[in-house]
Design a protein around this motif. Sequence first.
Motif, PDB file in Angstrom:
ATOM      1  N   VAL A 108       0.827  -1.200   0.000  1.00 28.69           N
ATOM      2  CA  VAL A 108       0.000   0.000   0.000  1.00 28.69           C
ATOM      3  C   VAL A 108       0.866   1.257   0.000  1.00 28.69           C
ATOM      4  O   VAL A 108       0.371   2.367  -0.133  1.00 28.69           O
ATOM      5  N   ALA A 109       2.168   1.056   0.163  1.00 31.33           N
ATOM      6  CA  ALA A 109       3.169   2.122  -0.017  1.00 31.33           C
ATOM      7  C   ALA A 109       4.415   1.455  -0.576  1.00 31.33           C
ATOM      8  O   ALA A 109       4.692   0.294  -0.282  1.00 31.33           O
ATOM      9  N   ARG A 110       5.159   2.196  -1.387  1.00 29.84           N
ATOM     10  CA  ARG A 110       6.296   1.566  -2.059  1.00 29.84           C
ATOM     11  C   ARG A 110       7.426   2.571  -2.231  1.00 29.84           C
ATOM     12  O   ARG A 110       7.234   3.661  -2.768  1.00 29.84           O
ATOM     13  N   GLY A 111       8.607   2.187  -1.742  1.00 26.98           N
ATOM     14  CA  GLY A 111       9.753   3.074  -1.855  1.00 26.98           C
ATOM     15  C   GLY A 111      10.984   2.441  -1.231  1.00 26.98           C
ATOM     16  O   GLY A 111      10.977   1.263  -0.858  1.00 26.98           O
ATOM     17  N   VAL A 112      12.039   3.232  -1.075  1.00 29.81           N
ATOM     18  CA  VAL A 112      13.331   2.694  -0.635  1.00 29.81           C
ATOM     19  C   VAL A 112      13.774   3.228   0.726  1.00 29.81           C
ATOM     20  O   VAL A 112      14.869   2.912   1.187  1.00 29.81           O
ATOM     21  N   LEU A 113      12.940   4.030   1.395  1.00 30.26           N
ATOM     22  CA  LEU A 113      13.300   4.515   2.726  1.00 30.26           C
ATOM     23  C   LEU A 113      13.454   3.338   3.682  1.00 30.26           C
ATOM     24  O   LEU A 113      12.685   2.365   3.619  1.00 30.26           O
ATOM     25  N   MET A 114      14.436   3.425   4.580  1.00 31.43           N
ATOM     26  CA  MET A 114      14.666   2.359   5.561  1.00 31.43           C
ATOM     27  C   MET A 114      13.418   2.132   6.407  1.00 31.43           C
ATOM     28  O   MET A 114      12.882   3.070   6.994  1.00 31.43           O
ATOM     29  N   PRO A 115      12.931   0.900   6.476  1.00 34.99           N
ATOM     30  CA  PRO A 115      11.761   0.620   7.318  1.00 34.99           C
ATOM     31  C   PRO A 115      12.163   0.554   8.791  1.00 34.99           C
ATOM     32  O   PRO A 115      13.358   0.618   9.121  1.00 34.99           O
ATOM     33  N   VAL A 116      11.184   0.413   9.664  1.00 32.27           N
ATOM     34  CA  VAL A 116      11.483   0.164  11.072  1.00 32.27           C
ATOM     35  C   VAL A 116      11.710  -1.330  11.266  1.00 32.27           C
ATOM     36  O   VAL A 116      11.403  -2.136  10.393  1.00 32.27           O
ATOM     37  N   PHE A 117      12.238  -1.714  12.427  1.00 26.69           N
ATOM     38  CA  PHE A 117      12.476  -3.117  12.761  1.00 26.69           C
ATOM     39  C   PHE A 117      11.533  -3.534  13.885  1.00 26.69           C
ATOM     40  O   PHE A 117      11.022  -2.704  14.637  1.00 26.69           O
ATOM     41  N   ASP A 118      11.333  -4.855  13.996  1.00 22.52           N
ATOM     42  CA  ASP A 118      10.549  -5.440  15.097  1.00 22.52           C
ATOM     43  C   ASP A 118       9.143  -4.856  15.184  1.00 22.52           C
ATOM     44  O   ASP A 118       8.585  -4.703  16.276  1.00 22.52           O
ATOM     45  N   GLU A 119       8.543  -4.546  14.035  1.00 24.36           N
ATOM     46  CA  GLU A 119       7.214  -3.964  14.039  1.00 24.36           C
ATOM     47  C   GLU A 119       6.165  -4.981  14.467  1.00 24.36           C
ATOM     48  O   GLU A 119       6.289  -6.178  14.193  1.00 24.36           O
ATOM     49  N   LYS A 120       5.134  -4.509  15.147  1.00 21.89           N
ATOM     50  CA  LYS A 120       4.072  -5.388  15.637  1.00 21.89           C
ATOM     51  C   LYS A 120       2.805  -4.559  15.826  1.00 21.89           C
ATOM     52  O   LYS A 120       2.844  -3.324  15.843  1.00 21.89           O
ATOM     53  N   VAL A 121       1.670  -5.244  15.952  1.00 26.14           N
ATOM     54  CA  VAL A 121       0.410  -4.561  16.209  1.00 26.14           C
ATOM     55  C   VAL A 121      -0.439  -5.423  17.128  1.00 26.14           C
ATOM     56  O   VAL A 121      -0.410  -6.659  17.057  1.00 26.14           O
ATOM     57  N   THR A 122      -1.178  -4.768  18.013  1.00 25.18           N
ATOM     58  CA  THR A 122      -2.130  -5.428  18.894  1.00 25.18           C
ATOM     59  C   THR A 122      -3.482  -4.759  18.729  1.00 25.18           C
ATOM     60  O   THR A 122      -3.571  -3.524  18.797  1.00 25.18           O
ATOM     61  N   LEU A 123      -4.531  -5.558  18.492  1.00 26.91           N
ATOM     62  CA  LEU A 123      -5.877  -5.020  18.357  1.00 26.91           C
ATOM     63  C   LEU A 123      -6.691  -5.357  19.592  1.00 26.91           C
ATOM     64  O   LEU A 123      -6.698  -6.502  20.059  1.00 26.91           O
ATOM     65  N   GLU A 124      -7.356  -4.331  20.118  1.00 26.51           N
ATOM     66  CA  GLU A 124      -8.294  -4.527  21.207  1.00 26.51           C
ATOM     67  C   GLU A 124      -9.494  -3.642  20.933  1.00 26.51           C
ATOM     68  O   GLU A 124      -9.539  -2.969  19.892  1.00 26.51           O
ATOM     69  N   ALA A 125     -10.469  -3.637  21.810  1.00 21.57           N
ATOM     70  CA  ALA A 125     -11.716  -2.936  21.564  1.00 21.57           C
ATOM     71  C   ALA A 125     -11.494  -1.490  21.137  1.00 21.57           C
ATOM     72  O   ALA A 125     -11.009  -0.665  21.899  1.00 21.57           O
ATOM     73  N   GLY A 126     -11.833  -1.214  19.888  1.00 21.72           N
ATOM     74  CA  GLY A 126     -11.803   0.152  19.397  1.00 21.72           C
ATOM     75  C   GLY A 126     -10.428   0.761  19.211  1.00 21.72           C
ATOM     76  O   GLY A 126     -10.314   1.985  19.060  1.00 21.72           O
ATOM     77  N   LYS A 127      -9.376  -0.054  19.143  1.00 24.07           N
ATOM     78  CA  LYS A 127      -8.040   0.533  19.058  1.00 24.07           C
ATOM     79  C   LYS A 127      -7.029  -0.461  18.494  1.00 24.07           C
ATOM     80  O   LYS A 127      -7.076  -1.653  18.779  1.00 24.07           O
TER      81      LYS A 127
END
Length: 241
Positions: A108-127
């Motif tokens: 959904v985005a495309r380029g060569v900028l350095m990404p972040v490391f150890d990315e994660k996501v947690t979903l809970e009610a409304g957030k």
Amino acid sequence: MGEIKRGILGGFSGRVGTVVGSTWKNVSYMRALAITVSNPRTAKQRTQRGKFAACINFLQAISGFVRMGYSLYTKTLTPFNAAMSYLLRNAVKGEAPNVSIDYKRALVARGVLMPVFDEKVTLEAGKATFGWSDNSGLGDALGTDIVMVLVYNKERGMAVYDLDAAVRADTTAELTLPTEWDGEAVAVYLALCSEDGQRVSNSVCLKNDAYDGDSGSTGGETGGDGSGSGGSTGGGGNPLG
């Protein structure tokens, strides 16, 4: 058979080979002969139409995000068309009538900028709560790079996103979600852009819930790149990006 009315250099009327000549308001013109398709609904044609439809439905919901995520491709294409081209080549699966987006491969985005490391996501009610490691100083990564996040609801065909959720050095961000989305299948993405908007990273798919209309999906896959407009719901965006 075509009829030449004004000599060899004049216009003509009728069919000559694969072209047809005619006149409109005293202007002579030619057009290609229409191609007759014996079976316009072959399996291959239905699959191709299904791929286009799947990509358009997905991209219309996230058009604001894509406008930033593919902003580096505007010299020859609109961001929407650049994203469409990438998805069609790399992130659509199945055969008609079971064609769907491969969300873990979608960018959904495309380029060569350095990404972040150890990315994660947690979903809970409304957030949705995002986390990552600050890798500022590695390559072209800066602590001021802007973090963009997106949650796409597969069941509703809608998206919520924020193009300015945090900066790289923050290591965390939150995105408010509609409470009625609780328990529904989503795909979640994270990407970055530089503070001046001149560089964008590939997005990463942090979560990819299984869904009946998306055969083979599993959670926690990586892939895809993304960018978007802050805190908006998708579904009615400009299809030209």
